[in-house]
Design an enzyme around this catalytic site. Sequence first.
Site, PDB file in Angstrom:
ATOM      1  CG  HIS A  76      -6.895   1.119   8.205  1.00 44.56           C
ATOM      2  ND1 HIS A  76      -7.893   0.770   7.413  1.00 44.56           N
ATOM      3  CD2 HIS A  76      -5.361   1.732   6.798  1.00 44.56           C
ATOM      4  CE1 HIS A  76      -7.675   1.438   6.460  1.00 44.56           C
ATOM      5  NE2 HIS A  76      -6.397   1.290   5.377  1.00 44.56           N
ATOM      6  CG  HIS A  81      -4.670  -1.215  -1.865  1.00 41.79           C
ATOM      7  ND1 HIS A  81      -5.782  -1.274  -1.275  1.00 41.79           N
ATOM      8  CD2 HIS A  81      -4.994  -1.851  -2.413  1.00 41.79           C
ATOM      9  CE1 HIS A  81      -6.387  -1.483  -1.052  1.00 41.79           C
ATOM     10  NE2 HIS A  81      -6.622  -2.350  -2.467  1.00 41.79           N
ATOM     11  CB  SER A  95      -0.965  -0.560   1.245  1.00 41.83           C
ATOM     12  OG  SER A  95      -2.104   1.306   0.768  1.00 41.83           O
TER      13      SER A  95
END
Lengths: 349, 349
Positions: free
Chosen positions: A292, A316, A212
């Site tokens: 996150h 990603h 990512s």
Amino acid sequence: MESAIPAHLQTARTRHRRVGDDYAPPYPSFVARHKPSVTRVVMAYFGIQSRGALPAGAERALARLASDFADADGPSHWDRASYIDEAGFTNVVTVAYWDERQKFDRWFPAMRERWTGEQRTNDGFGTFIEALYPSVEGYETLFSSLGRPEGVAVLADGMSGEVLEHAYWGGMRDRIPLSQTSEMAASGSARAIRDGARIRIVPQDNLCLIRSGQDWGDTEAAERKMYLGDVEPVLREGMDFLRDQGRAIGCYANRYMTVVGPDGATAEKSYGMSWWKSLSALERWAESHPTHVRIFGAAMKYLSTLGPAAKLRLYHEVTVARADEQLFEYVDCHPQTGMLNAVQTAEMA
Amino acid sequence: MESAIPAHLQTARTRHRRVGDDYAPPYPSFVARHKPSVTRVVMAYFGIQSRGALPAGAERALARLASDFADADGPSHWDRASYIDEAGFTNVVTVAYWDERQKFDRWFPAMRERWTGEQRTNDGFGTFIEALYPSVEGYETLFSSLGRPEGVAVLADGMSGEVLEHAYWGGMRDRIPLSQTSEMAASGSARAIRDGARIRIVPQDNLCLIRSGQDWGDTEAAERKMYLGDVEPVLREGMDFLRDQGRAIGCYANRYMTVVGPDGATAEKSYGMSWWKSLSALERWAESHPTHVRIFGAAMKYLSTLGPAAKLRLYHEVTVARADEQLFEYVDCHPQTGMLNAVQTAEMA
């Protein structure tokens, strides 16, 4: 609006997508489109690890690797990144991508011998190979903007138009063609086989890899300040959590690395790569860990607001691989390296 | 660990749950369990609306409603809450629950005549009825602790043990038995029929209602300060967003209300109730709106940390109802009231 799953990989579903046909994402995103003739790719990470600066032998190995990539059967694309890991070791990770397994199979054996095999020249440094050979049904990509593909997407024929399956929890899974018919649950467990100094990890089914990345090279003053001041510290906090405490939640290893250009200088690009017990373990972390969730929220807001004006580029690639689509080998690496974390002990070969 | 879907409502699935059998929620939660003989419940919201303090006639109507609830066919449980809405009107909402449709059908017609029909006594105030008659396959409940059921759960035979389907995005859907076989997508559109002063909303299929409550009555100093200082303001921000800007994302109306005790005094309990075009619209808001994501994150952290020591009690009930399981009637209410927001114009009956 099109599906992230290309027409030729759409199958009769036994499992539903998480959103309906009327779902409208709040900002555009795009996926890589291979030619339909591509059925399998190779993602091979070649790592070097040393305490402190790389010794001359490691630098020579890296130079040789780059020169071998130029062979006829070499990869279609590669890049290099580095970071200092939790044990204080410098790691340089070079990842190479092929979209023809046969070319890789011709190229790889000699290289493998030199990197982790009998012909290796390790002297004061460790080496490792972490490779996946997923079918195109087993991975997905996502890009916040067009024009600068990264990773496996560089091999693609082109990019999609705006796709439907993104900006909601579960979009990652819904973009992987296998999700149409499979839960992609982890099964079995990894074990290690020691063969002299080389430790091979014999993996489990449906291991998951995410790469990512972010590229802030094009951002100008205000946006750059926002990224470096507000976003990056939260991202780093999440990456540190996975590195230091990921084991308990199914993350075997996480590397948050800075991309190194061909001249050896660091680029204004970084990426995190992490190995997960399963796609669902990755989902659970992504959806519940405060760092996150904040990152997701910030990206939602940022991309919804700036839209095409955003200069920050995010992408990603997420892969779920069967056991026979994986290869892991470590030589002279410390025991917290990569998939060595997935096993408790090593059997003798 | 047990499924939120009771054994007698488990069916052969055509749609999968979002998490696997190995999923382990980070903190315990519980659901209401009805006797298997209960096949359908009634949730009937009786509203009164006035500018400023309730006129005497409204107070009389509320007293009469409470006294009618005591009839043999009256509800098994009811409670009352109030708030000032976006147009500055005071709204008092009394919700009553039955678990026998027949009892409700005997009780309701006379009450309806007095509340929104020919025998109403509205003088300086508006009235409305918003009622659902879902089958037990069409709704779910969730409680952060045992011992004090709220809403429809008061009718239940008891509470479950710890359930699996919670603390992840999608748990709400996975707890509704219908999700085993149905997408529960919205279909059709609501329309209004004007019959004198009474406006009936003829609804769409799979409309969604959430009642989501909090009870901070048992919290002591530190926890109370945390709830009132850190959590409630964020919750209020989310509730205000839905009230003021919800229409664009499929939320027809939101009321964030304070519960009123039998003596008329406000309790240390509140709940939000909102009407949604679909369960998926509710999911999208919950998962992406910064205020709700923050609330979810805060609750995850709070309940994971405090565990059974938490004195704050959280619960909700979420219902998806077919068109023939719904009734909406409004008399002398302002046009932003409840499901009046779901229609543009009213036809003449």
